[in-house]
Design a protein around this motif. Structure first.
Motif, PDB file in Angstrom:
ATOM      1  N   THR A 109       0.963  -1.121   0.022  1.00 45.65           N
ATOM      2  CA  THR A 109      -0.054   0.239  -0.030  1.00 45.65           C
ATOM      3  C   THR A 109       1.039   1.423  -0.008  1.00 45.65           C
ATOM      4  O   THR A 109       2.097   1.241   0.597  1.00 45.65           O
ATOM      5  CB  THR A 109      -1.008   0.170   1.145  1.00 45.65           C
ATOM      6  OG1 THR A 109      -0.228   0.031   2.669  1.00 45.65           O
ATOM      7  CG2 THR A 109      -1.784  -1.294   1.154  1.00 45.65           C
ATOM      8  N   ALA A 136      -8.356   2.429  -1.696  1.00 46.18           N
ATOM      9  CA  ALA A 136      -8.727   1.540  -0.715  1.00 46.18           C
ATOM     10  C   ALA A 136      -9.310   2.164   0.465  1.00 46.18           C
ATOM     11  O   ALA A 136     -10.578   1.899   0.881  1.00 46.18           O
ATOM     12  CB  ALA A 136      -7.576   1.091  -0.063  1.00 46.18           C
ATOM     13  N   GLU A 137      -9.053   3.453   0.824  1.00 39.13           N
ATOM     14  CA  GLU A 137      -9.758   4.462   1.914  1.00 39.13           C
ATOM     15  C   GLU A 137      -9.108   5.805   1.958  1.00 39.13           C
ATOM     16  O   GLU A 137      -8.100   6.122   1.666  1.00 39.13           O
ATOM     17  CB  GLU A 137      -9.624   3.494   3.211  1.00 39.13           C
ATOM     18  CG  GLU A 137      -8.122   3.529   3.989  1.00 39.13           C
ATOM     19  CD  GLU A 137      -8.082   2.776   5.259  1.00 39.13           C
ATOM     20  OE1 GLU A 137      -8.510   3.437   6.122  1.00 39.13           O
ATOM     21  OE2 GLU A 137      -7.618   1.681   5.284  1.00 39.13           O
ATOM     22  N   ASP A 169      -8.233   9.822   7.517  1.00 34.94           N
ATOM     23  CA  ASP A 169      -8.788  11.090   7.916  1.00 34.94           C
ATOM     24  C   ASP A 169      -7.817  11.765   8.910  1.00 34.94           C
ATOM     25  O   ASP A 169      -8.332  12.965   9.415  1.00 34.94           O
ATOM     26  CB  ASP A 169      -9.779  10.885   8.762  1.00 34.94           C
ATOM     27  CG  ASP A 169      -9.668   9.671   9.980  1.00 34.94           C
ATOM     28  OD1 ASP A 169      -8.566   9.619  10.418  1.00 34.94           O
ATOM     29  OD2 ASP A 169     -10.747   9.309  10.539  1.00 34.94           O
ATOM     30  N   GLU A 186      -5.130   9.691   0.909  1.00 36.12           N
ATOM     31  CA  GLU A 186      -5.806   8.605   0.361  1.00 36.12           C
ATOM     32  C   GLU A 186      -4.615   7.463   0.494  1.00 36.12           C
ATOM     33  O   GLU A 186      -3.827   7.656   0.478  1.00 36.12           O
ATOM     34  CB  GLU A 186      -6.162   8.698  -1.063  1.00 36.12           C
ATOM     35  CG  GLU A 186      -7.286   9.912  -1.077  1.00 36.12           C
ATOM     36  CD  GLU A 186      -7.627  10.048  -2.681  1.00 36.12           C
ATOM     37  OE1 GLU A 186      -8.801  10.164  -2.895  1.00 36.12           O
ATOM     38  OE2 GLU A 186      -6.627  10.177  -3.349  1.00 36.12           O
TER      39      GLU A 186
END
Length: 157
Positions: free
Chosen positions: A58, A107-108, A111, A119
């Motif tokens: 990732t 993927a997500e 925050d 991201e």
């Protein structure tokens, strides 16, 4: 032609020693280089951090970064480990460099509570390459892995 891609986990299962070598090369330095494609198709290279976690490769993108926009538009990427010159007195001591190519998928949203805001992208892997020197330091050794084909080794003098 449809390219077969897999998660990092399949590379580790297929060729554990090779995958460990790739991880060592990537983990040796914090910063890597990623190539993405601009809207006009031209290449863009950017600095990036990448992680191997739970069988996945990732990497993140800061909010509104061009590399993130590139990956949303066209997920193809090439990731390159940091590299250094072979030692002058012993070129065989050069650890080499690693490259991974594939497609990155969102993927997500990060925050900012547990990690920097931005991201997170997950990589599907199409190709993994390690370039190094042989033990004598006299020839370039290229090891490449592709899903379905496996590992190949070429020595060039």
């Amino acid at each position: 032609m449809l390219l077969r891609m897999v998660s990092w986990n399949e590379v580790e299962k297929s060729e554990p020693e090779f995958a460990a070598k790739v991880r060592r090369l990537f983990d040796a330095h914090k910063h890597k280089t990623i190539a993405t494609l601009r809207a006009d198709g031209a290449p863009r290279i950017s600095g990036i951090e990448a992680q191997f976690t739970d069988g996945e490769l990732t990497f993140g993108s800061m909010p509104h970064a061009r590399k993130g926009a590139d990956l949303h538009r066209d997920p193809r990427f090439a990731l390159h480990s940091a590299t250094s010159d072979p030692p002058d007195d012993d070129s065989s001591a050069w650890p080499g460099e690693a490259k991974i190519a594939g497609r990155a998928y969102f993927a997500e949203v990060l925050d900012g509570s547990d990690e920097p805001e931005g991201e997170l992208f997950r990589a599907d892997v199409h190709e993994v390459v390690v370039t190094a020197l042989n033990t004598e330091g006299t020839a370039l050794v290229v090891e490449s892995w592709h899903p379905g084909r496996g590992l190949r080794r070429v020595e060039r003098t």
